[in-house]
Structure formats: C-alpha cells, structure tokens
Write an enzyme that holds these catalytic residues in place. Structure first.
Site, PDB file in Angstrom:
ATOM      1  N   LYS A 279       0.855  -1.181   0.000  1.00 25.91           N
ATOM      2  CA  LYS A 279       0.000   0.000   0.000  1.00 25.91           C
ATOM      3  C   LYS A 279       0.901   1.245   0.000  1.00 25.91           C
ATOM      4  O   LYS A 279       1.993   1.157   0.569  1.00 25.91           O
ATOM      5  CB  LYS A 279      -0.940  -0.019   1.192  1.00 25.91           C
TER       6      LYS A 279
ATOM      7  N   LYS B  92      -3.777  -8.831  10.538  1.00 26.20           N
ATOM      8  CA  LYS B  92      -3.696  -8.763  12.009  1.00 26.20           C
ATOM      9  C   LYS B  92      -4.634  -9.797  12.620  1.00 26.20           C
ATOM     10  O   LYS B  92      -5.769  -9.948  12.175  1.00 26.20           O
ATOM     11  CB  LYS B  92      -4.134  -7.362  12.497  1.00 26.20           C
TER      12      LYS B  92
ATOM     13  N   HIS C 238      -6.821   1.192   5.581  1.00 24.11           N
ATOM     14  CA  HIS C 238      -7.085   0.446   6.825  1.00 24.11           C
ATOM     15  C   HIS C 238      -8.510   0.665   7.347  1.00 24.11           C
ATOM     16  O   HIS C 238      -9.200  -0.269   7.705  1.00 24.11           O
ATOM     17  CB  HIS C 238      -6.121   0.867   7.936  1.00 24.11           C
TER      18      HIS C 238
END
Ligand SMILES: NC(=O)c1ccc[n+]([C@@H]2O[C@H](COP(=O)([O-])OP(=O)(O)OC[C@H]3O[C@@H](n4cnc5c(N)ncnc54)[C@H](OP(=O)(O)O)[C@@H]3O)[C@@H](O)[C@H]2O)c1
Length: 492
Positions: free
Chosen positions: A149, A183, A241
């Site tokens: 990104k 995550k 995000h």
C-alpha cells in the site's frame, strides 16, 4: 501445539529489499516463519535494489536489521544460519531496460520454485517493474506479484497501476497488501461475526444505533514529514485500513472463506457508501492538524515545526467523518471514523453501540439502563468487551449499573501474536488472495475518497488546529454532538 505446514520451495524477490519496510517488517516476519519450519527447503530470498551490494554485505545488513527489530531472545544461531543461507542480493533498477537477464539467470537455476515478486518500493515503480518482469519472461506459470500500500494516490493513478500490472499478471496472482487484514484481531472479527449465532440477528440497523471506528496514534510524523505532507491522514489511513475495517464490520455473511466470497462482499459495501459532496462535506467531515502540546509530560513540536522553519501546509493529520451505507442492513445507522496523529494515546478499536431498550419497566430512581455496547479492541490489549446492565447488589433501591463482560485475548491465549506480515507472506506463498485487496476494492475506495478530497477543495476546507495530546479538534466532538451522540473514550 500448533502444527505448521511448510510452503512449497520458493524464490521471493523483494524489490526494495534493503529499505525500511523490508528491514523492519518483511525480513523479521520471514525469519519467524523460518524458525517455525515453514520455509520450504532450498527456498531463496533475493533482495533487489539499485545500490550494488555483495552477498556478504547484504547478509550483514539483514543480521543487523534482525538484531534490531526482533524481540529480545528471538534471534538464535541455528535459525540464523539457515536463514542467512537463503539470502541473496541482486542489483537492479526497476526502471532500467537493461540488467533483467541477470535476474532471469538467477531464477532459472531453480525452475521448479514458486516465484514471488514483492514490490517494497514507491507505487510509481509497480507498473514499470511488472512490464520489465514480463519482458524478461519471468511472469509465467504460477508467478505472483505483491503490491504494497498505497496502490496509487487517487482513483486515476490506482487504475493506471492496476491496468499496467494487470497486463502482466492475472488478477488472481496480484496480491495487494493492506497489512491490517493480516492482524490477528482483525481476523477475529470474522470469527466474532460468523462463528457466534447470537451476533448475526442483532448485527443490523434495528438493533445497532451507530458504529465508531478509531485508529489513533500518539506519535507525530517525525522524519516522514515530507512524505506525509503529500499524503495526509485521509489517504494514509482512511482509504485503506479504516475502510477495510468498516467493510469487515458491515459486509453480509460471505458464503465461505474463499477469496471471491469475502472480497465480493467487501466490494458491495464500498459501492454502497453514500458519496460525500461539496453540499455535505462541511457537515460530515472534519480535518485537523496538530499544534505543539504535551504528551506524557513532554512538550512536543507541532506539525508545521516538524515540517521545517516557516513551513505552511493545509495537510490533515486528523480526520473524522460520518459514513452512511445505503443498503437494507445499515440505512440510518452511521459509521463514524476518526484517525489522527499525536492524539491522547495509541489505540485502534471498533465500538458497536446498540440502541436503547424499547421501554423501561424500572422506576426513575433505578436509573436509565445504558444501551449495550460492544468494543472490539484491536490494540493495545486485544479483546472484546460487552457492556451489560446489572442490578447493584443490596437491599435498598433497585439500582442499575452497566458492567463489562471482558474477553482479553492475552489472558486467554498464552501465545506470541504473530505480526500481520507473517501471515500475509505465507498466504502469498500458498497462493491464497483472500486477505488481499481486489482491484475493484481499491478503486471503489479511491473513488469515495476522491469525492471527499475534491469537496474539501471546492469548499476550501482548512485543517483545524488541535493541541497534541488531545483527541483532535473540537469540530470532531460537534460531528457527533449534532446527531445527539458522543465519541467513546478509547482504551489506551
Ligand atoms: N516503511 C514502512 O513501514 C511501510 C509501511 C507500509 C507501506 N510501505 C510502502 O512500502 C514501500 C517502501 O517503503 P520503505 O519505507 O521501505 O522505503 P525506503 O526505506 O525508502 O526503501 C526503498 C527501497 O526501494 C529501493 N529502490 C528505490 N528506487 C528503486 C529503483 N528504481 N529500483 C530498484 N529499487 C529501488 C531502495 O534501494 P536503492 O535506493 O538502493 O535502490 C530501497 O531498498 C513504499 O511504497 C511505502 O509506501 C512502507
């Protein structure tokens, strides 16, 4: 005890293999996977960059990086020897026409290895790199490409990159990284929503009043000021995000865990986001920029001071906004997002605020039952907290009080939480793109973000100053106050 499945033998070429991302994240992640026996026998890690380095010099660079970035005690001689044997350096400017036969020669030594090209360089280099790899005959078979990104800085540049890379690699072999998707706690959102039958019937407008998503940092831009000034929080955090988190909370149940199932549902959410226009931008968005203040008893400089003497800038270091999702599940249930630097603490969390009870049977002196609230803490102290209303014990009044049911993952699981890049790199090597962004996701996200940027420009909306160490400008409080709501205090 967890059993680790080793990946097939591979050659991983990291363009930008000497850079900050490689040293801080990629190489430590690969080292950890090697320590657990997951890197197939004979697999090679080939760093590529413009500066010439001998193999020994590169091995020494990696050793220094691992010693610096691995947690204390994780570096051991046996794993390091195995890992060091995998390392190579190949000098190559990805913009240059010449030199590619050298890489081709190196890779053709192991024709049976899976080839992965990881672009840890500026996004402007993604297209040229893909084209040169194709011209050198390196993109055939199962070869994969990984794009860090950000993919572009607006819709047009993202589409150009996607077209250029897409001419050389099929979509199923392009892995666009948003490391939040790797995550553990973000993955847990899937388990929370789709492995607990009590959640789904309540996960909708009828039961949920609104959702808040906060990603707060207490650090400033530091030595990234120049980069940051060209980017800002909306592009750096919200476009990727935060919209990914919003999609995982808001999407319909996918039919399975396959990449087409999950990405298809996320794209539908992106497309249902109500556009932000010059007509509503001042009502539904807030821009902020930190001034100097005190954090942890220490005075810190403001953004403009970090940018340099006499600098002026309207770049935002804070964004708050109200996103509306125009579909049956969420109509009338807004998602409030906020992200910023130099805030009062470092915290990422999602708050799902349920509606008040329909009718209270309790006497006035019992108090008004607080609506239930689910807080999904991504960091620090990962876990899920659900506030429930209880009766305070005692023979007197019937008194109500909200108490938390607290699920703290670190208390429950006695495990090291692997870094997101460990999982993401293994998924690339296994060839599963479910945790990566499809081009339609990236382009839909930019399309929505471009609308905000254009509307800010049309209304000449300035970034409001906020004192470092606070939760942002007062306009962010007004954003919710206008709707009769308030921000929840994040856990820090
Ligand atoms: N750092 C992070 O934490 C982080 C997090 C998320 C995303 N990213 C993204 O990851 C990318 C890399 O970031 P970074 O922080 O690692 O940058 P960096 O520290 O500046 O490293 C850039 C790397 O690219 C190489 N490079 C530059 N131009 C090149 C060219 N023309 N041909 C071949 N290699 C070239 C550099 O080596 P030479 O100068 O020797 O060529 C160096 O190895 C950026 O797109 C960034 O936005 C970074």
């Amino acid at each position: 005890m967890t059993e680790f499945r080793p990946a097939e033998p591979f050659d991983l070429v990291i363009f930008g293999g000497t850079g900050d991302l490689a040293r801080r994240k990629l190489l430590p992640a690969l080292y950890h996977r090697d320590a657990d026996g997951q890197l197939g026998e004979g697999s090679r890690i080939i760093a590529s960059s413009r500066k010439p380095l001998s193999r020994d010099e590169y091995v020494a660079l990696v050793k220094r990086a691992l010693r610096k970035h691995l947690p204390e005690g994780d570096f051991n001689g046996e794993t390091w020897q195995r890992f060091a044997d995998r390392l190579h350096h190949h000098q190559q400017d990805v913009t240059a026409e010449e030199g590619w036969s050298g890489l081709e020669g190196l890779l053709s030594e192991k024709p049976q290895h899976i080839r992965v090209f990881y672009l840890a360089t500026l996004p402007a280099l993604y297209g040229p790199a893909a084209q040169h790899l194709a011209a050198a005959g390196l993109t055939g078979g199962e070869a994969r490409i990984v794009l860090e990104k950000p993919v572009g800085h607006d819709f047009d540049s993202a589409r150009t990159i996607n077209d250029e890379v897409g001419r050389c690699f099929d979509e199923a072999r392009i892995f666009r990284i948003d490391h939040y998707l790797g995550k553990e706690t973000v993955q847990n959102l899937m388990a929370l929503r789709f492995a607990n039958s009590m959640i789904e019937p309540l996960w909708r407008r009828g039961a949920i009043d609104h959702v808040q998503i906060t990603v707060a940092e207490d650090l400033g831009v530091g030595d990234r000021a120049e980069f940051y000034d060209r980017t800002g929080t909306l592009r750096d955090m919200v476009q990727n995000h935060m919209l990914q988190l919003l999609c995982l909370v808001a999407m319909e149940a996918p039919t399975g865990m396959g990449h087409e199932d999950i990405r298809g549902e996320k794209i539908k959410v992106m497309r249902a986001l109500r556009p932000i226009t010059p007509d509503n931008v001042q009502r539904v968005t807030v821009r902020g920029q930190y001034s100097s203040g005190a954090i942890g008893g220490k005075v810190v400089p403001g953004y403009l001071e970090e940018l340099g003497d006499g600098a002026s800038s309207n770049t935002e270091t804070f964004v708050a906004l109200k996103a509306e999702i125009d579909n049956w599940r969420w109509a009338g249930t807004p998602f409030y997002l906020r992200s910023g630097k130099r805030l009062a603490g470092k915290s990422s969390e999602i708050v799902v605020q349920f509606r008040p009870i329909a009718h209270s049977i309790f006497r006035a002196e019992s108090g008004v039952p607080e609506p239930n609230r689910m807080t999904i803490r991504l960091q620090p102290d990962e876990g899920v907290e659900l506030s429930m209303v209880t009766k305070v014990p005692g023979p007197g009044h019937f008194k109500l009080r909200a108490l938390p049911l607290n699920l703290c993952f670190s208390d429950t699981y006695d495990k090291r939480y692997p870094d997101a890049y460990e999982r993401l790199l293994m998924e690339v090597l296994r060839g599963d793109p479910a945790l990566f962004m499809h081009r339609d996701e990236v382009e839909s996200a930019w399309n929505w973000i471009d609308g905000i940027i254009d509307s800010w420009a049309a209304r000449e909306m300035a970034a409001q100053p906020y004192v470092s160490g606070t939760w942002g400008p007062t306009d962010a409080v007004r954003l919710l106050d206008r709707d009769g709501r308030e921000w929840c205090q994040p856990h820090v």
